[in-house]
Design an enzyme around this catalytic site. Structure first.
Site, PDB file in Angstrom:
ATOM      1  N   HIS A   1     -12.499   3.092  34.383  1.00 28.23           N
ATOM      2  CA  HIS A   1     -13.307   3.188  33.170  1.00 28.23           C
ATOM      3  C   HIS A   1     -14.760   2.838  33.448  1.00 28.23           C
ATOM      4  O   HIS A   1     -15.678   3.412  32.856  1.00 28.23           O
ATOM      5  CB  HIS A   1     -12.750   2.249  32.095  1.00 28.23           C
ATOM      6  CG  HIS A   1     -11.405   2.648  31.584  1.00 28.23           C
ATOM      7  ND1 HIS A   1     -11.228   3.553  30.569  1.00 28.23           N
ATOM      8  CD2 HIS A   1     -10.161   2.262  31.959  1.00 28.23           C
ATOM      9  CE1 HIS A   1      -9.939   3.709  30.333  1.00 28.23           C
ATOM     10  NE2 HIS A   1      -9.268   2.942  31.169  1.00 28.23           N
TER      11      HIS A   1
ATOM     12  N   ASP B   1     -15.374   3.478  25.012  1.00 26.63           N
ATOM     13  CA  ASP B   1     -14.509   4.501  25.574  1.00 26.63           C
ATOM     14  C   ASP B   1     -13.206   4.562  24.786  1.00 26.63           C
ATOM     15  O   ASP B   1     -13.095   4.011  23.682  1.00 26.63           O
ATOM     16  CB  ASP B   1     -14.315   4.319  27.085  1.00 26.63           C
ATOM     17  CG  ASP B   1     -13.482   3.111  27.464  1.00 26.63           C
ATOM     18  OD1 ASP B   1     -12.881   2.493  26.580  1.00 26.63           O
ATOM     19  OD2 ASP B   1     -13.427   2.784  28.676  1.00 26.63           O
TER      20      ASP B   1
END
Length: 373
Positions: free
Chosen positions: A19, A110
């Protein structure tokens, strides 16, 4: 916005190297290409300096206090652990946003950070999702609340493909891990995050039109997806860590070994920033590489007794401590493979490895970062 005011984008990634890499690269590009100021909040044991040794001055890293271990059960699956962990740091995020100077003009999260929308809403900050996977997965997640109501029982038990409007049908056996068991907390958290995507002011996707024309068209035009409602979409990919010509001394031995191999002769074997195999899978792969007589570079991780593919997710950059392949690979494997194969524990600079002339093949788990790289 007042004339001359600085646009300051705050970004909250989920923990984990997979990520963090695209988020840092997004931040770097916002600074370099658009002259923005960017703050990236770092969580857990993530070590951004290992991934990006040099970042622009206008990109600031702020480490939030560690997640309270009591907030995440030891038995929690990855999606559950990430979601609970991010929820637990929201008070710290609120304080950091209030203290930021200049005040942030946007908050980007995200896929697992949508609970932060509530903080942004309270502070009057526009909120965005940076979706770091495929447009096809985004379509599935946006449609997931509808599937949850339409489908009885487990998705994997369906006899017909799972149909997302306007997209390629999905074989039940190919459904993403969090949707395998609807009785698991991981499924409920995945559904929770999916159901909050429509709250975003827009969604940035780490993809390009040419790679995924079908799902992108469906997301923009199919009535069933438009009326969710699907927020405005902006494909901004491929956002990947750029290769560098300056070699990291820590990985010089790996790259030097590749330098000594013939062009296109090496098979690169890596299963993502947090993927692990079981003991049996690790042994089988080792024997397969040895018997193939193929040159190889294999990024290994300590096997898991239960075969949990995500067991190393939060320790991808080596946070779990020393990892000695000799303790879990077949006895004598390293000696028999010497000169033909190289085993590297935990992590290598993947972009540089994939771009090396000696690498001619890639065995991968198929993660989107790896595909784009």
């Amino acid at each position: 916005m007042e004339s001359g005011a600085v646009t300051h984008v705050a970004i909250l990634p989920s923990p984990g190297t997979g990520h963090l890499i695209p988020v840092l690269e997004l931040g770097r590009r916002l600074v370099a290409l658009h002259g923005l100021r960017v703050t990236v909040f770092v969580l857990g044991d993530d070590q951004p300096g290992l991934l990006f040794p040099s970042l622009p001055d206008a990109l600031r890293l702020v480490r939030l206090p560690p997640v309270d271990p009591a907030a995440v059960p030891d038995t929690a699956a990855v999606v559950t652990g990430i979601s609970l962990g991010l929820r637990s740091v929201l008070p710290s995020l609120r304080s950091a946003l209030l203290e930021a100077s200049p005040p942030p003009t946007a908050l980007v999260v995200d896929v697992f950070g949508t609970d932060a929308f509530d903080v942004a809403g309270d502070l009057g900050i526009p909120r965005y999702v940076f979706f770091t996977s495929t447009a096809a997965l985004l379509a599935l997640m946006l449609y997931m609340p509808a599937l949850d109501e339409e489908v009885a029982g487990e998705y994997v038990d369906l006899s017909d493909p799972i149909r997302v409007p306007g997209c390629t049908p999905i074989r039940p056996a190919d459904v993403v891990d969090p949707m395998l068991d609807r009785g698991d907390d991981q499924y409920r958290w995945y559904l929770h995050q999916s159901s909050r995507f429509p709250l975003a002011d827009a969604i940035l996707l780490n993809t390009v039109e040419e790679l995924e024309p079908v799902p992108l068209t469906a997301l923009r035009e199919h009535p069933a997806l438009v009326r969710i409602p699907t927020p405005p979409l902006y494909p901004v990919g491929p956002v990947t860590r750029p290769a560098t010509t300056i070699r990291d001394p820590e990985h010089e031995q790996t790259l030097a070994w590749l330098d000594a191999q013939p062009p296109g002769s090496v098979l690169f074997v890596s299963f993502g920033s947090g993927g692990t195999l079981s003991d049996e899978q690790t042994a089988e792969l080792a024997w397969g590489l040895e018997l193939s007589r193929q040159r190889f570079l294999w990024v290994t991780r300590r096997p898991t007794a239960g075969g949990d593919a995500d067991a190393a997710f939060f320790d991808a950059a080596g946070g779990a401590g020393p990892d000695d392949p000799a303790t879990y690979l077949p006895e004598g494997f390293a000696g028999r493979a010497e000169g033909r194969g190289l085993v590297v524990p935990s992590w290598v600079p993947q972009v540089e490895v994939l771009g090396h002339p000696a690498v001619g093949g890639f065995v991968t788990h198929g993660g989107w970062n790896s595909v784009l790289e």
